[in-house]
Motif scaffolding. Structure first.
Motif, PDB file in Angstrom:
ATOM      1  N   LEU A  54      -3.661 -12.902   9.418  1.00 58.03           N
ATOM      2  CA  LEU A  54      -2.797 -12.106   8.027  1.00 58.03           C
ATOM      3  C   LEU A  54      -3.397 -10.039   8.707  1.00 58.03           C
ATOM      4  O   LEU A  54      -1.909  -9.708   8.783  1.00 58.03           O
ATOM      5  N   ALA A  55      -3.962  -9.840   9.030  1.00 56.03           N
ATOM      6  CA  ALA A  55      -4.276  -8.553   9.280  1.00 56.03           C
ATOM      7  C   ALA A  55      -3.456  -8.204  10.761  1.00 56.03           C
ATOM      8  O   ALA A  55      -3.325  -6.901  11.217  1.00 56.03           O
ATOM      9  N   GLY A  56      -2.895  -9.081  11.445  1.00 62.37           N
ATOM     10  CA  GLY A  56      -2.147  -8.449  12.717  1.00 62.37           C
ATOM     11  C   GLY A  56      -0.380  -8.353  11.977  1.00 62.37           C
ATOM     12  O   GLY A  56       0.394  -8.007  12.525  1.00 62.37           O
ATOM     13  N   HIS A  57       0.174  -8.274  10.362  1.00 57.06           N
ATOM     14  CA  HIS A  57       0.498  -8.711  10.003  1.00 57.06           C
ATOM     15  C   HIS A  57       1.072  -7.225   9.131  1.00 57.06           C
ATOM     16  O   HIS A  57       0.564  -6.991   8.584  1.00 57.06           O
ATOM     17  N   THR A  58       2.175  -6.840   8.644  1.00 57.22           N
ATOM     18  CA  THR A  58       2.484  -5.136   8.023  1.00 57.22           C
ATOM     19  C   THR A  58       3.112  -5.847   6.951  1.00 57.22           C
ATOM     20  O   THR A  58       4.042  -5.695   6.486  1.00 57.22           O
ATOM     21  N   PRO A  59       2.446  -5.693   5.648  1.00 53.75           N
ATOM     22  CA  PRO A  59       3.554  -5.751   4.355  1.00 53.75           C
ATOM     23  C   PRO A  59       4.541  -4.531   3.522  1.00 53.75           C
ATOM     24  O   PRO A  59       3.712  -3.277   3.952  1.00 53.75           O
ATOM     25  N   HIS A  60       5.662  -4.830   3.975  1.00 50.26           N
ATOM     26  CA  HIS A  60       5.897  -3.856   3.324  1.00 50.26           C
ATOM     27  C   HIS A  60       6.275  -3.315   1.312  1.00 50.26           C
ATOM     28  O   HIS A  60       6.844  -2.501   1.083  1.00 50.26           O
ATOM     29  N   ALA A  61       5.936  -4.874   0.903  1.00 50.30           N
ATOM     30  CA  ALA A  61       6.121  -5.364  -0.452  1.00 50.30           C
ATOM     31  C   ALA A  61       5.002  -6.198  -0.399  1.00 50.30           C
ATOM     32  O   ALA A  61       4.617  -7.309  -0.180  1.00 50.30           O
ATOM     33  N   VAL A  62       4.362  -5.517  -2.111  1.00 53.69           N
ATOM     34  CA  VAL A  62       3.559  -6.321  -2.369  1.00 53.69           C
ATOM     35  C   VAL A  62       3.702  -7.630  -4.074  1.00 53.69           C
ATOM     36  O   VAL A  62       4.590  -6.170  -4.653  1.00 53.69           O
ATOM     37  N   LEU A  63       3.816  -8.704  -4.199  1.00 52.25           N
ATOM     38  CA  LEU A  63       3.763  -8.905  -5.878  1.00 52.25           C
ATOM     39  C   LEU A  63       2.057  -9.215  -6.447  1.00 52.25           C
ATOM     40  O   LEU A  63       1.659 -10.282  -5.328  1.00 52.25           O
ATOM     41  N   LEU A  64       1.556  -8.929  -7.720  1.00 52.46           N
ATOM     42  CA  LEU A  64       0.064  -9.007  -7.669  1.00 52.46           C
ATOM     43  C   LEU A  64       0.460  -9.900  -8.977  1.00 52.46           C
ATOM     44  O   LEU A  64       1.380  -9.169  -9.838  1.00 52.46           O
ATOM     45  N   ALA A  65      -0.621 -10.534  -8.891  1.00 58.99           N
ATOM     46  CA  ALA A  65      -0.518 -11.354 -10.913  1.00 58.99           C
ATOM     47  C   ALA A  65      -1.762 -11.520 -11.049  1.00 58.99           C
ATOM     48  O   ALA A  65      -1.835 -12.077 -10.461  1.00 58.99           O
ATOM     49  N   GLY A  66      -2.140 -11.738 -12.320  1.00 57.48           N
ATOM     50  CA  GLY A  66      -3.007 -12.123 -12.778  1.00 57.48           C
ATOM     51  C   GLY A  66      -4.077 -11.426 -14.177  1.00 57.48           C
ATOM     52  O   GLY A  66      -3.587 -11.064 -15.144  1.00 57.48           O
ATOM     53  N   PRO A  67      -4.758 -10.984 -14.573  1.00 55.57           N
ATOM     54  CA  PRO A  67      -5.206 -10.811 -15.381  1.00 55.57           C
ATOM     55  C   PRO A  67      -5.578  -9.460 -15.546  1.00 55.57           C
ATOM     56  O   PRO A  67      -4.953  -8.444 -14.665  1.00 55.57           O
ATOM     57  N   ARG A  68      -4.677  -8.342 -16.575  1.00 53.57           N
ATOM     58  CA  ARG A  68      -4.460  -7.101 -16.861  1.00 53.57           C
ATOM     59  C   ARG A  68      -5.286  -6.033 -16.262  1.00 53.57           C
ATOM     60  O   ARG A  68      -5.058  -5.255 -16.012  1.00 53.57           O
ATOM     61  N   LYS A  69      -6.401  -6.284 -17.099  1.00 54.16           N
ATOM     62  CA  LYS A  69      -7.708  -5.609 -16.191  1.00 54.16           C
ATOM     63  C   LYS A  69      -8.231  -5.388 -15.196  1.00 54.16           C
ATOM     64  O   LYS A  69      -8.038  -4.407 -14.122  1.00 54.16           O
ATOM     65  N   ALA A  70      -7.718  -6.367 -14.338  1.00 57.52           N
ATOM     66  CA  ALA A  70      -7.628  -6.588 -12.716  1.00 57.52           C
ATOM     67  C   ALA A  70      -6.779  -6.407 -12.067  1.00 57.52           C
ATOM     68  O   ALA A  70      -6.514  -5.416 -10.889  1.00 57.52           O
ATOM     69  N   VAL A  71      -5.677  -6.749 -12.321  1.00 54.50           N
ATOM     70  CA  VAL A  71      -4.313  -5.940 -12.068  1.00 54.50           C
ATOM     71  C   VAL A  71      -3.729  -4.174 -12.231  1.00 54.50           C
ATOM     72  O   VAL A  71      -4.029  -2.914 -11.231  1.00 54.50           O
ATOM     73  N   ASP A  72      -4.320  -4.095 -13.795  1.00 55.15           N
ATOM     74  CA  ASP A  72      -4.430  -2.146 -13.906  1.00 55.15           C
ATOM     75  C   ASP A  72      -5.733  -1.951 -12.778  1.00 55.15           C
ATOM     76  O   ASP A  72      -5.680  -0.497 -11.785  1.00 55.15           O
ATOM     77  N   ARG A  73      -6.893  -2.533 -12.547  1.00 55.05           N
ATOM     78  CA  ARG A  73      -8.234  -1.899 -11.503  1.00 55.05           C
ATOM     79  C   ARG A  73      -7.451  -1.550 -10.118  1.00 55.05           C
ATOM     80  O   ARG A  73      -7.447  -0.470  -9.248  1.00 55.05           O
ATOM     81  N   ILE A  74      -6.440  -2.238  -9.798  1.00 55.53           N
ATOM     82  CA  ILE A  74      -5.790  -2.488  -8.100  1.00 55.53           C
ATOM     83  C   ILE A  74      -4.837  -1.626  -7.984  1.00 55.53           C
ATOM     84  O   ILE A  74      -4.949  -0.713  -7.290  1.00 55.53           O
ATOM     85  N   CYS A  75      -4.003  -1.926  -9.176  1.00 61.23           N
ATOM     86  CA  CYS A  75      -2.607  -0.878  -9.207  1.00 61.23           C
ATOM     87  C   CYS A  75      -2.929   0.368  -9.989  1.00 61.23           C
ATOM     88  O   CYS A  75      -1.021   0.703 -10.633  1.00 61.23           O
ATOM     89  N   GLY A  76      -3.537   0.375 -11.432  1.00 62.05           N
ATOM     90  CA  GLY A  76      -3.026   1.577 -12.480  1.00 62.05           C
ATOM     91  C   GLY A  76      -2.621   2.872 -11.997  1.00 62.05           C
ATOM     92  O   GLY A  76      -1.931   2.769 -13.059  1.00 62.05           O
ATOM     93  N   ARG A  77      -3.083   3.285 -11.137  1.00 62.29           N
ATOM     94  CA  ARG A  77      -2.431   4.736 -10.670  1.00 62.29           C
ATOM     95  C   ARG A  77      -1.094   5.602  -9.852  1.00 62.29           C
ATOM     96  O   ARG A  77      -0.866   6.144 -10.277  1.00 62.29           O
ATOM     97  N   LEU A  78      -0.698   3.715  -9.308  1.00 57.29           N
ATOM     98  CA  LEU A  78       0.268   3.593  -8.718  1.00 57.29           C
ATOM     99  C   LEU A  78       1.846   4.486  -9.606  1.00 57.29           C
ATOM    100  O   LEU A  78       1.952   4.237 -10.846  1.00 57.29           O
ATOM    101  N   PRO A  79       2.240   5.285  -9.601  1.00 52.41           N
ATOM    102  CA  PRO A  79       3.706   5.569 -10.612  1.00 52.41           C
ATOM    103  C   PRO A  79       4.851   3.993 -10.345  1.00 52.41           C
ATOM    104  O   PRO A  79       5.028   3.790  -9.501  1.00 52.41           O
ATOM    105  N   LEU A  80       5.730   4.453 -11.634  1.00 51.90           N
ATOM    106  CA  LEU A  80       7.155   3.056 -10.750  1.00 51.90           C
ATOM    107  C   LEU A  80       7.713   4.458 -10.100  1.00 51.90           C
ATOM    108  O   LEU A  80       7.687   4.841  -9.219  1.00 51.90           O
ATOM    109  N   LEU A  81       8.236   3.666  -9.623  1.00 47.56           N
ATOM    110  CA  LEU A  81       9.597   3.282  -8.028  1.00 47.56           C
ATOM    111  C   LEU A  81      10.465   4.032  -8.319  1.00 47.56           C
ATOM    112  O   LEU A  81      11.056   4.254  -9.257  1.00 47.56           O
ATOM    113  N   ARG A  82      10.429   5.600  -7.638  1.00 46.32           N
ATOM    114  CA  ARG A  82      11.869   6.402  -7.991  1.00 46.32           C
ATOM    115  C   ARG A  82      12.726   5.961  -6.957  1.00 46.32           C
ATOM    116  O   ARG A  82      12.590   5.857  -5.709  1.00 46.32           O
TER     117      ARG A  82
END
Length: 133
Positions: A105-133
């Motif tokens: 896995l460490a040898g692969h480069t993600p260009h996009a990710v999708l995360l789904a789970g409880p709102r608080k857990a997802v927000d902890r991981i990516c809540g600071r990120l802006p909407l894509l422009r």
């Protein structure tokens, strides 16, 4: 459980690849969480439109170098998908599968990710990120 899905794309990708990668990940989300796809809906003149997502699916942007970190941080979430560089380089799904199997896995480069789970857990991981422009 209420689930919050988000797609995070490398903000350095060209717009066409961003759209493609988001579509691929959204399609995969429907496979893993079919309850997120609503029922078919008829129009007033009897035409039935296929169901669409019943939840918001924000598309966020992040610097390319942050994507592996975000993907790793989401290890405990119910849904964690990645569009790896191998998918972009592969000629078909068989080629993609071989490329993925050829490295850890460490040898692969993600260009996009999708995360789904409880709102608080997802927000902890990516809540600071802006909407894509």
């Amino acid at each position: 459980m209420s689930i919050k899905p988000v797609i995070i794309l490398s903000d350095s990708l060209p717009v066409g690849l961003k759209a493609n990668f988001a579509a691929v990940l959204g399609m995969s989300l429907g496979r893993f969480e079919p309850a997120l796809v609503g029922a078919d809906t008829p129009t007033s003149d009897g035409i039935v439109l296929a169901g669409i997502t019943t939840v918001a699916l924000p598309v966020l942007g992040a610097p390319q170098e942050e994507l592996p970190v975000l993907f790793a941080a989401a290890e405990g979430l119910p849904v964690r998908l990645a569009y790896m560089r191998a998918a972009f380089e592969a000629r078909n799904y068989g080629d993609y599968s071989q490329r993925i199997a050829a490295a850890p896995l460490a040898g692969h480069t993600p260009h996009a990710v999708l995360l789904a789970g409880p709102r608080k857990a997802v927000d902890r991981i990516c809540g600071r990120l802006p909407l894509l422009r």
